[in-house]
Design a protein around this motif. Structure first.
Motif, short mmCIF file in Angstrom:
data_model
loop_
_atom_site.label_atom_id
_atom_site.label_comp_id
_atom_site.label_asym_id
_atom_site.label_seq_id
_atom_site.Cartn_x
_atom_site.Cartn_y
_atom_site.Cartn_z
N GLU A 28 54.35 68.25 -0.74
CA GLU A 28 55.80 68.25 -0.72
C GLU A 28 56.38 67.15 0.17
OE1 GLU A 28 57.03 72.08 0.53
OE2 GLU A 28 56.04 73.14 -1.11
N THR A 29 55.69 66.80 1.22
CA THR A 29 56.24 65.84 2.18
C THR A 29 55.24 64.74 2.49
OG1 THR A 29 55.51 67.28 3.97
CG2 THR A 29 57.79 67.53 3.24
N ALA A 30 54.65 64.22 1.46
CA ALA A 30 53.62 63.20 1.65
C ALA A 30 54.23 61.91 2.22
CB ALA A 30 52.94 62.91 0.32
N VAL A 31 53.56 61.33 3.20
CA VAL A 31 53.96 60.04 3.76
C VAL A 31 52.75 59.13 3.72
CG1 VAL A 31 54.77 58.81 5.80
CG2 VAL A 31 55.71 61.07 5.25
N PHE A 32 52.85 58.04 2.99
CA PHE A 32 51.79 57.05 2.95
C PHE A 32 52.44 55.68 2.95
CE2 PHE A 32 49.10 54.21 0.24
CZ PHE A 32 48.11 54.00 1.19
N GLY A 33 52.17 54.91 4.00
CA GLY A 33 52.79 53.60 4.08
C GLY A 33 52.46 52.88 5.37
N VAL A 34 53.27 51.86 5.66
CA VAL A 34 53.07 51.01 6.83
C VAL A 34 54.28 51.13 7.74
CG1 VAL A 34 52.69 48.65 7.63
CG2 VAL A 34 51.68 49.40 5.48
N VAL A 35 54.04 51.25 9.02
CA VAL A 35 55.13 51.25 9.99
C VAL A 35 55.59 49.81 10.18
CG1 VAL A 35 55.85 51.86 12.32
CG2 VAL A 35 54.14 53.26 11.16
N VAL A 36 56.81 49.53 9.76
CA VAL A 36 57.36 48.18 9.90
C VAL A 36 57.88 47.97 11.32
CG1 VAL A 36 59.13 46.57 9.06
CG2 VAL A 36 57.98 48.12 7.46
N ASP A 37 58.50 49.00 11.86
CA ASP A 37 59.05 48.92 13.21
C ASP A 37 59.21 50.33 13.75
OD1 ASP A 37 59.98 47.65 15.46
OD2 ASP A 37 62.04 47.46 14.76
N GLY A 38 59.13 50.47 15.08
CA GLY A 38 59.30 51.77 15.70
C GLY A 38 57.99 52.39 16.14
N LEU A 39 58.01 53.70 16.36
CA LEU A 39 56.83 54.41 16.85
C LEU A 39 56.84 55.83 16.32
CD1 LEU A 39 54.33 54.31 18.76
CD2 LEU A 39 55.83 55.19 20.56
N LEU A 40 55.71 56.25 15.75
CA LEU A 40 55.55 57.61 15.25
C LEU A 40 54.47 58.31 16.06
CD1 LEU A 40 55.27 56.82 11.42
CD2 LEU A 40 57.35 57.03 12.80
N ARG A 41 54.54 59.64 16.07
CA ARG A 41 53.46 60.41 16.67
C ARG A 41 53.09 61.56 15.75
NH1 ARG A 41 53.69 65.26 20.60
NH2 ARG A 41 55.68 66.27 20.15
N GLU A 61 50.87 49.70 11.66
CA GLU A 61 49.88 50.76 11.45
C GLU A 61 50.08 51.42 10.08
OE1 GLU A 61 47.41 52.06 13.31
OE2 GLU A 61 47.61 50.75 15.05
N LEU A 62 48.96 51.75 9.46
CA LEU A 62 48.98 52.48 8.19
C LEU A 62 48.95 53.97 8.48
CD1 LEU A 62 48.81 51.94 5.09
CD2 LEU A 62 46.33 52.20 5.30
N LEU A 96 59.76 52.42 7.83
CA LEU A 96 58.48 52.52 7.14
C LEU A 96 58.59 51.89 5.76
CD1 LEU A 96 58.86 55.33 8.91
CD2 LEU A 96 56.65 55.84 7.90
N LEU A 97 57.51 51.29 5.32
CA LEU A 97 57.40 50.80 3.95
C LEU A 97 56.47 51.77 3.22
CD1 LEU A 97 58.26 48.46 2.08
CD2 LEU A 97 56.09 47.35 2.64
N LEU A 98 57.06 52.64 2.41
CA LEU A 98 56.28 53.63 1.69
C LEU A 98 55.60 52.97 0.49
CD1 LEU A 98 58.74 56.66 1.72
CD2 LEU A 98 56.94 56.08 3.36
N LEU A 99 54.30 53.19 0.36
CA LEU A 99 53.50 52.57 -0.69
C LEU A 99 53.26 53.56 -1.82
CD1 LEU A 99 50.92 50.76 1.61
CD2 LEU A 99 53.04 49.85 0.67
#
Length: 214
Positions: A28-41, A61-62, A96-99
């Motif tokens: 339901e909430t799939a995230v697959f991509g590259v972090v273009v800017d910022g920070l995730l945890r 980061e992927l 994020l750039l979602l692939l």
């Protein structure tokens, strides 16, 4: 191959504090991509309400590659990858750039070089996750706090600064705010960090790195 993937990519933004997915329900909430800017945890919850960060992802980061790999197996990925304890959120305003998941999966099945690259990234992330978890579990509080200060620091001019609260650091290392506050006060007394309003400035990253080694 790269053009095919990028042609279907979609840019999206997440504000600081936005939850990217809750409970790792990838269907339901799939995230697959590259972090273009910022920070995730990415973090897990304990039954007593505490949380512990298991991974940070910054620029370049992927994210979501392990969930992508698991989806090629039988059954929901959420049952095997972290279960409902795993969560993801933006610590800073992030882009994020979602692939395209389906396209990447199909290409990986046909192109050995892509499969090998994804496998290498999965292995790299697993090693970093293990190192971070080991630090959170076995290292003294001083080392844990120092490590997370360095991981969360962002460039502002010539300085490294943090825009996270003591509670957020405590959540990251599986501790409580009072313990983190004491550690930060000691670092401040030693001249390693400096408080400027809501910001924490890392004045001596080299000494913090030595402290992170325990």
């Amino acid at each position: 191959m790269t053009r095919t993937i990028l042609a279907q990519a979609v840019e999206t933004r997440a504000g600081a504090g936005d939850v990217l997915y809750r409970g790792a329900d990838h269907a339901e909430t799939a995230v697959f991509g590259v972090v273009v800017d910022g920070l995730l945890r990415f973090y897990v919850h304990a039954p007593d309400g505490r949380s512990m960060t298991v991974r940070y992802a910054g620029r370049g980061e992927l994210v979501g590659v392990r969930g992508l790999a698991l989806e090629t197996s039988t059954g929901p990925a959420s049952q095997r990858y972290g279960g409902r304890a795993l969560n993801g959120e933006a610590l800073q305003n992030s882009t994020l750039l979602l692939l395209p998941r389906t396209t990447v999966t199909a290409l990986a099945r046909r192109r050995a070089e892509l499969s090998w690259a994804l496998t290498g990234e999965i292995a790299r992330q697993a090693m970093l996750d293990q190192e971070l978890i080991a630090t959170n579990v076995f290292s003294p509080i001083r080392a844990r706090v120092a490590r997370h200060l360095l991981m969360l620091g962002v460039k502002q001019g010539q300085e490294l600064v943090l825009r996270v609260s003591h509670q957020e650091i405590a959540d990251a290392i599986g501790s409580v705010r009072e313990v983190v506050s004491r550690a930060l006060c000691r670092f401040q007394d030693e001249g390693l960090v400096e408080r400027r309003g809501r910001l924490t400035v890392l004045r001596d990253p080299r000494a913090l790195y030595q402290a992170s080694l325990g």
